[in-house]
Design a protein around this motif. Structure first.
Motif, PDB file in Angstrom:
ATOM      1  N   LEU A 297       0.825  -1.209   0.000  1.00 20.15           N
ATOM      2  CA  LEU A 297       0.000   0.000   0.000  1.00 20.15           C
ATOM      3  C   LEU A 297       0.858   1.259   0.000  1.00 20.15           C
ATOM      4  CD1 LEU A 297      -2.823  -0.849   2.574  1.00 20.15           C
ATOM      5  CD2 LEU A 297      -2.918  -1.020   0.081  1.00 20.15           C
ATOM      6  N   PHE A 298       2.061   1.155   0.540  1.00 23.20           N
ATOM      7  CA  PHE A 298       2.931   2.326   0.666  1.00 23.20           C
ATOM      8  C   PHE A 298       4.134   2.245  -0.274  1.00 23.20           C
ATOM      9  CE2 PHE A 298       1.129   1.043   4.794  1.00 23.20           C
ATOM     10  CZ  PHE A 298       0.239   2.090   4.979  1.00 23.20           C
ATOM     11  N   ALA A 299       4.096   1.293  -1.221  1.00 24.53           N
ATOM     12  CA  ALA A 299       5.244   1.110  -2.107  1.00 24.53           C
ATOM     13  C   ALA A 299       5.332   2.201  -3.172  1.00 24.53           C
ATOM     14  CB  ALA A 299       5.178  -0.272  -2.770  1.00 24.53           C
ATOM     15  N   HIS A 300       4.192   2.726  -3.606  1.00 25.05           N
ATOM     16  CA  HIS A 300       4.181   3.787  -4.617  1.00 25.05           C
ATOM     17  C   HIS A 300       4.342   5.133  -3.924  1.00 25.05           C
ATOM     18  CE1 HIS A 300       2.820   6.389  -7.887  1.00 25.05           C
ATOM     19  NE2 HIS A 300       2.940   5.357  -8.703  1.00 25.05           N
ATOM     20  N   ARG A 301       5.086   6.013  -4.524  1.00 20.83           N
ATOM     21  CA  ARG A 301       5.372   7.301  -3.878  1.00 20.83           C
ATOM     22  C   ARG A 301       4.106   8.129  -3.664  1.00 20.83           C
ATOM     23  NH1 ARG A 301       8.473  10.371  -8.903  1.00 20.83           N
ATOM     24  NH2 ARG A 301       6.742  11.749  -9.493  1.00 20.83           N
ATOM     25  N   THR A 302       3.121   7.984  -4.546  1.00 21.06           N
ATOM     26  CA  THR A 302       1.876   8.743  -4.385  1.00 21.06           C
ATOM     27  C   THR A 302       1.069   8.238  -3.201  1.00 21.06           C
ATOM     28  OG1 THR A 302       1.748   9.309  -6.724  1.00 21.06           O
ATOM     29  CG2 THR A 302      -0.300   9.379  -5.477  1.00 21.06           C
ATOM     30  N   SER A 303       0.881   6.924  -3.108  1.00 24.25           N
ATOM     31  CA  SER A 303       0.094   6.375  -2.000  1.00 24.25           C
ATOM     32  C   SER A 303       0.786   6.627  -0.665  1.00 24.25           C
ATOM     33  CB  SER A 303      -0.146   4.878  -2.194  1.00 24.25           C
ATOM     34  OG  SER A 303       1.079   4.168  -2.294  1.00 24.25           O
ATOM     35  N   ALA A 304       2.116   6.529  -0.623  1.00 22.19           N
ATOM     36  CA  ALA A 304       2.840   6.794   0.617  1.00 22.19           C
ATOM     37  C   ALA A 304       2.735   8.264   1.020  1.00 22.19           C
ATOM     38  CB  ALA A 304       4.309   6.389   0.463  1.00 22.19           C
ATOM     39  N   SER A 305       2.918   9.165   0.042  1.00 22.43           N
ATOM     40  CA  SER A 305       2.857  10.602   0.324  1.00 22.43           C
ATOM     41  C   SER A 305       1.462  11.021   0.772  1.00 22.43           C
ATOM     42  CB  SER A 305       3.266  11.391  -0.916  1.00 22.43           C
ATOM     43  OG  SER A 305       2.981  12.763  -0.765  1.00 22.43           O
ATOM     44  N   VAL A 306       0.434  10.572   0.052  1.00 16.41           N
ATOM     45  CA  VAL A 306      -0.926  11.003   0.375  1.00 16.41           C
ATOM     46  C   VAL A 306      -1.391  10.398   1.696  1.00 16.41           C
ATOM     47  CG1 VAL A 306      -3.313  11.059  -0.432  1.00 16.41           C
ATOM     48  CG2 VAL A 306      -1.451  11.340  -2.063  1.00 16.41           C
ATOM     49  N   SER A 307      -0.934   9.189   2.020  1.00 18.51           N
ATOM     50  CA  SER A 307      -1.270   8.607   3.326  1.00 18.51           C
ATOM     51  C   SER A 307      -0.719   9.465   4.451  1.00 18.51           C
ATOM     52  CB  SER A 307      -0.709   7.178   3.433  1.00 18.51           C
ATOM     53  OG  SER A 307      -1.341   6.310   2.520  1.00 18.51           O
ATOM     54  N   LEU A 308       0.496   9.945   4.275  1.00 23.99           N
ATOM     55  CA  LEU A 308       1.080  10.830   5.284  1.00 23.99           C
ATOM     56  C   LEU A 308       0.354  12.175   5.313  1.00 23.99           C
ATOM     57  CD1 LEU A 308       3.213  10.995   7.431  1.00 23.99           C
ATOM     58  CD2 LEU A 308       4.896  11.643   5.697  1.00 23.99           C
ATOM     59  N   GLN A 309      -0.049  12.672   4.138  1.00 26.67           N
ATOM     60  CA  GLN A 309      -0.847  13.900   4.099  1.00 26.67           C
ATOM     61  C   GLN A 309      -2.176  13.716   4.828  1.00 26.67           C
ATOM     62  OE1 GLN A 309      -1.343  15.476   0.061  1.00 26.67           O
ATOM     63  NE2 GLN A 309       0.569  14.477  -0.506  1.00 26.67           N
ATOM     64  N   ASN A 310      -2.769  12.530   4.689  1.00 24.77           N
ATOM     65  CA  ASN A 310      -4.022  12.221   5.364  1.00 24.77           C
ATOM     66  C   ASN A 310      -3.855  12.357   6.880  1.00 24.77           C
ATOM     67  OD1 ASN A 310      -6.548  11.096   6.130  1.00 24.77           O
ATOM     68  ND2 ASN A 310      -5.719   9.021   6.012  1.00 24.77           N
ATOM     69  N   PHE A 311      -2.739  11.841   7.393  1.00 22.57           N
ATOM     70  CA  PHE A 311      -2.455  11.967   8.822  1.00 22.57           C
ATOM     71  C   PHE A 311      -2.322  13.436   9.212  1.00 22.57           C
ATOM     72  CE2 PHE A 311       0.546  12.425  12.315  1.00 22.57           C
ATOM     73  CZ  PHE A 311      -0.001  11.593  13.275  1.00 22.57           C
ATOM     74  N   VAL A 312      -1.610  14.213   8.395  1.00 19.99           N
ATOM     75  CA  VAL A 312      -1.348  15.620   8.722  1.00 19.99           C
ATOM     76  C   VAL A 312      -2.637  16.432   8.716  1.00 19.99           C
ATOM     77  CG1 VAL A 312      -0.194  17.731   7.952  1.00 19.99           C
ATOM     78  CG2 VAL A 312       1.041  15.560   7.922  1.00 19.99           C
ATOM     79  N   VAL A 313      -3.468  16.273   7.669  1.00 21.30           N
ATOM     80  CA  VAL A 313      -4.673  17.099   7.591  1.00 21.30           C
ATOM     81  C   VAL A 313      -5.687  16.684   8.657  1.00 21.30           C
ATOM     82  CG1 VAL A 313      -6.042  15.735   5.941  1.00 21.30           C
ATOM     83  CG2 VAL A 313      -6.221  18.221   5.948  1.00 21.30           C
ATOM     84  N   SER A 314      -5.752  15.391   8.985  1.00 21.15           N
ATOM     85  CA  SER A 314      -6.642  14.946  10.058  1.00 21.15           C
ATOM     86  C   SER A 314      -6.176  15.500  11.394  1.00 21.15           C
ATOM     87  CB  SER A 314      -6.676  13.414  10.113  1.00 21.15           C
ATOM     88  OG  SER A 314      -7.137  12.872   8.892  1.00 21.15           O
ATOM     89  N   MET A 315      -4.866  15.484  11.603  1.00 18.09           N
ATOM     90  CA  MET A 315      -4.309  16.029  12.833  1.00 18.09           C
ATOM     91  C   MET A 315      -4.599  17.521  12.954  1.00 18.09           C
ATOM     92  SD  MET A 315      -0.356  15.894  14.136  1.00 18.09           S
ATOM     93  CE  MET A 315       0.197  16.936  12.792  1.00 18.09           C
ATOM     94  N   LEU A 316      -4.445  18.263  11.852  1.00 18.82           N
ATOM     95  CA  LEU A 316      -4.664  19.712  11.903  1.00 18.82           C
ATOM     96  C   LEU A 316      -6.139  20.061  12.060  1.00 18.82           C
ATOM     97  CD1 LEU A 316      -2.072  20.982   9.266  1.00 18.82           C
ATOM     98  CD2 LEU A 316      -1.972  21.191  11.762  1.00 18.82           C
ATOM     99  N   LEU A 317      -7.017  19.229  11.544  1.00 15.84           N
ATOM    100  CA  LEU A 317      -8.448  19.438  11.781  1.00 15.84           C
ATOM    101  C   LEU A 317      -8.746  19.355  13.274  1.00 15.84           C
ATOM    102  CD1 LEU A 317     -11.452  19.655  11.166  1.00 15.84           C
ATOM    103  CD2 LEU A 317     -11.440  17.230  10.522  1.00 15.84           C
TER     104      LEU A 317
END
Length: 564
Positions: A297-317
Motif C-alpha cells: 500500500l505504501f510502495a508507490h510514492r503517491t500512495s505513501a505521500s498522500v497517506s502521510l498527508q491524510n495523517f497531517v490534515v486529520s491532525m490539523l483538523l
C-alpha cells in the motif's frame, strides 16, 4: 475511508499485488465520467449517509453530557475512560473490518457493525455503573469504527474512481453536520430529559439504517469454497498485534498529562510497548499470505505521500477544534457554549469546500493542484491564527477559520481517490480501511501534540505571573481546564495570565504552520496518474439478489449494476 492496475480475482491471495504502476482503463484527464444511477443506488447511498450521520453524532454528543454521566454513575475517577472508550475501539478495529469485507463481502460486516452500534447504544443508555457505561461505549466503538470505514468502502465499490470524491464529499457533509449538532443535541437531552436519551436516540435511527442496508445493500462478492476456508484467511496474528499495539499507544496518549504526567512510567511504558508492537506488526505483515495492512500500500510514492498527508490534515483538523475553544475561553471570555458556537465557521466552510474539491476532481481528474491549494491555504490560516490576541476582532478570527475550513476541505475528500489511483481495484478494501485508520489516528495526535506544546510553554513562562495561587492553577497541564476561570482575575495578574496563554497558543499555531508546510511539501512527492472512469470491481451492486449469501455456494457473483 481507486486503484489503477488490473484487478486480482478474490479467490487468489497473492502476497504481492500486481504492479501498481500499470494504469488500467484511464481516459483523457479532462473528460468527466457519466454513469446513470438508479433508485437502488440512491437508497443505498442515503442509507450510508444516515449511518455516517449517526456514527459521527455519537462521537460528539457525549461532550456536553459527560459531566452529568460521570456524576450520575459515580465515575469521576474514570472520567478519561468514559470519554475515550469509543475512540479506542473505533480506531483500532478499522483494519480488521477491511480484511473481513474482502473475505465475507461488504454486506455482512456492515450489518454487524450497525448491530454492534445498536447494542452498545442500548448498554450505554441503560448503564447503572461506570464500568457498564465504558463497556457499552467500547461496543459502540467497535460498531461505529466499522461503520465509518465501510461507508467509504461501499461508496468506492459503487462508483468509478473519478466520481468517488464527489460522493465522499456528500458523506463528509452528513458526518460534519452530525458532528456540529451532536453537542447541542446532547446538551438539550441532558437539560430536558435524561443523558440516557443521548444513546437511546440511536436505536430508532439505526433501525431505519439497518432496514435500508438489509433490503437494498446486496453486493457482489467472490465466495470462499467454505466457511472454514474463509475463516482461515483472516490474519489473526497480525490483527492481534495491531489492536494490542494501537491500544497501548492510545492508553499512553489519553492518560498523559491527565491521569499521569508525561514523564511518568505509566505514560512512557504503554507508548514504548505500542510503538515496538507496531514495528513487529509491519514485520509480520511482510510475511503474511493475506495481510491486514500490506506494505505494498505504501510502495508507490503517491500512495505513501498522500497517506502521510491524510495523517497531517486529520491532525490539523483536530488541532483547530482543540485549540480554538481554548483561545475563545481564555482570551475572549467566552463560555463553554459560546466557544462551541464560535467554532462553526471552520466546519461550515469545510463541508462545501470538500464538496467543491470533489466536483473539481471529478471534472478535471487531477488531484495534486487540489492538495497544494488545501495545504497552502491551511498554512496561511495557521499563520494568521498565531497572530490572535484578546484584541482580535470577530470578523478577523471568523475569516481565519473560513480559510482553515477551505484548507482542510480540499484535501479531505480528494486524498482517498489519489491513493487508490495507483493501486489495483483488489486493494480497495484494505486501502480504505488503512486510510480510515490513519485519519482516526491523526485525530488522536491532533489533540495530543498541541496539548504537549501548550503545557510546556505555559510552564516555561509561568514566572511572569506574580500570583502564587494562579501559577499553581496553571502549572503541570492544568492551564487548559483553567481557561474558563481566567477572566475572573483582575489587574496585572489578568494581563500577565492572558499573555501566558497568548504566547503559548502562538507557539502552538506556529507548530501547526510547520505541519501544514510539511503537508504542502509532501504534494511534490506525488505522481499524477490518470483516474479511471469505469468501474471494475467484484463488489458492486448485484443485478438480482443471491439465493443465499453464504460461503460454499457454488455460484458466480453477478456483475455489478449501478442502475439498480
Amino acid at each position: 475511508m481507486e486503484k489503477d492496475a488490473v484487478p486480482v480475482p478474490a479467490d487468489t491471495h497473492p502476497a504481492v499485488a500486481p504492479p501498481a504502476t500499470e494504469p488500467a482503463a484511464a481516459v483523457p484527464t479532462g473528460q468527466p465520467p457519466s454513469n446513470a444511477k438508479g433508485l437502488r443506488f440512491w437508497l443505498v447511498f442515503v442509507g450510508l449517509c444516515l449511518a455516517g450521520f449517526l456514527a459521527a453524532m455519537d462521537s460528539t454528543i457525549i461532550f456536553t453530557a459527560l459531566p452529568t454521566i460521570a456524576s450520575d454513575l459515580g465515575g469521576s475517577a474514570d472520567y478519561v475512560w468514559l470519554g475515550n472508550a469509543y475512540v479506542f475501539a473505533s480506531t483500532a478495529i478499522q483494519p480488521l473490518y477491511g480484511q473481513l469485507s474482502n473475505i465475507f463481502g461488504r454486506r455482512y460486516p456492515m450489518i454487524v457493525s450497525v448491530l454492534l452500534f445498536v447494542l452498545g447504544s442500548g448498554i450505554a443508555g441503560g448503564a447503572n455503573s461506570s464500568a457498564m457505561f465504558i463497556a457499552g461505549r467500547l461496543v459502540q466503538g467497535l460498531g461505529g469504527g466499522g461503520t465509518i470505514m465501510l461507508i467509504d468502502l461501499i461508496v468506492c465499490d459503487l462508483l468509478p474512481l473519478r466520481e468517488r470524491s464527489t460522493y465522499l464529499g456528500a458523506v463528509l457533509g452528513a458526518c460534519a453536520v452530525a458532528t456540529l449538532i451532536g453537542p447541542v443535541v446532547g446538551g438539550a437531552l441532558v437539560s430536558r430529559a435524561s443523558w440516557r436519551w443521548a444513546f437511546w436516540i440511536n436505536l430508532p435511527l439505526s433501525a431505519l439504517t439497518l432496514a435500508v442496508i438489509v433490503l437494498f445493500l446486496r453486493v457482489s462478492w467472490k465466495r470462499s469454497p467454505s466457511w472454514m476456508h474463509a475463516l482461515a484467511r483472516i490474519d489473526y496474528l497480525g490483527n492481534t498485534i495491531f489492536v494490542g499495539s494501537i491500544t497501548s499507544i492510545l492508553i499512553g496518549l489519553v492518560q498523559a498529562g491527565v491521569v499521569y504526567p508525561w514523564g511518568a512510567w505509566q505514560t512512557i511504558l504503554p507508548l514504548v510497548i505500542g510503538f515496538v508492537g507496531w514495528a513487529v506488526f509491519f514485520v509480520q505483515q511482510a510475511h503474511c499470505p493475506e495481510p491486514t495492512m500490506p506494505l505494498r500500500l505504501f510502495a508507490h510514492r503517491t500512495s505513501a505521500s498522500v497517506s502521510l498527508q491524510n495523517f497531517v490534515v486529520s491532525m490539523l483538523l483536530q488541532w483547530c477544534v482543540y485549540v480554538l475553544p481554548l483561545y475563545f475561553q481564555s482570551q475572549l471570555a467566552a463560555s463553554a457554549l459560546d466557544s462551541g458556537l464560535w467554532i462553526l465557521p471552520i466546519n461550515a466552510f469545510m463541508i462545501p469546500s470538500g464538496a467543491v474539491a470533489g466536483a473539481i476532481l471529478t471534472k478535471i481528474g487531477r488531484y495534486k493542484p487540489l492538495h497544494w491549494i488545501g495545504f497552502g491555504v491551511l498554512a496561511i490560516s495557521c499563520g494568521l491564527f498565531s497572530t490572535m490576541s484578546p484584541s482580535t476582532k470577530t470578523v478577523a478570527w471568523a475569516w481565519f477559520q473560513i480559510l482553515a475550513g477551505i484548507g482542510i476541505g480540499f484535501p479531505l475528500t480528494t486524498q482517498l481517490p489519489a491513493i487508490q489511483a495507483v493501486l489495483p481495484e483488489s486493494d480497495t478494501a484494505i486501502s480504505t480501511s488503512t486510510y480510515s485508520f490513519i485519519r482516526s489516528f491523526g485525530f488522536v495526535w491532533g489533540a495530543t501534540i498541541p496539548s504537549i506544546i501548550f503545557n510546556s510553554r505555559v510552564d516555561a513562562t509561568l514566572g511572569s505571573v506574580d500570583d502564587d495561587q494562579v501559577r499553581a492553577s496553571l502549572a503541570n497541564g492544568l492551564a487548559y481546564s483553567y481557561a474558563l476561570q481566567v477572566r475572573h482575575l483582575t489587574g496585572s495578574v489578568l494581563d500577565q495570565t492572558l499573555e501566558v496563554y497568548r504566547g503559548a497558543m502562538q507557539v502552538v499555531w506556529l507548530a501547526g504552520l510547520g505541519f501544514a508546510l510539511f503537508g504542502f511539501l509532501l504534494v511534490f512527492v506525488e505522481k499524477h496518474v490518470d483516474m479511471r472512469v469505469t468501474l471494475e470491481t467484484e463488489f458492486g451492486l448485484e443485478e438480482t439478489p443471491h439465493r443465499g449469501d453464504k460461503p460454499g455456494e457454488d455460484e458466480e457473483a453477478v456483475k455489478p449494476n449501478l442502475s439498480g
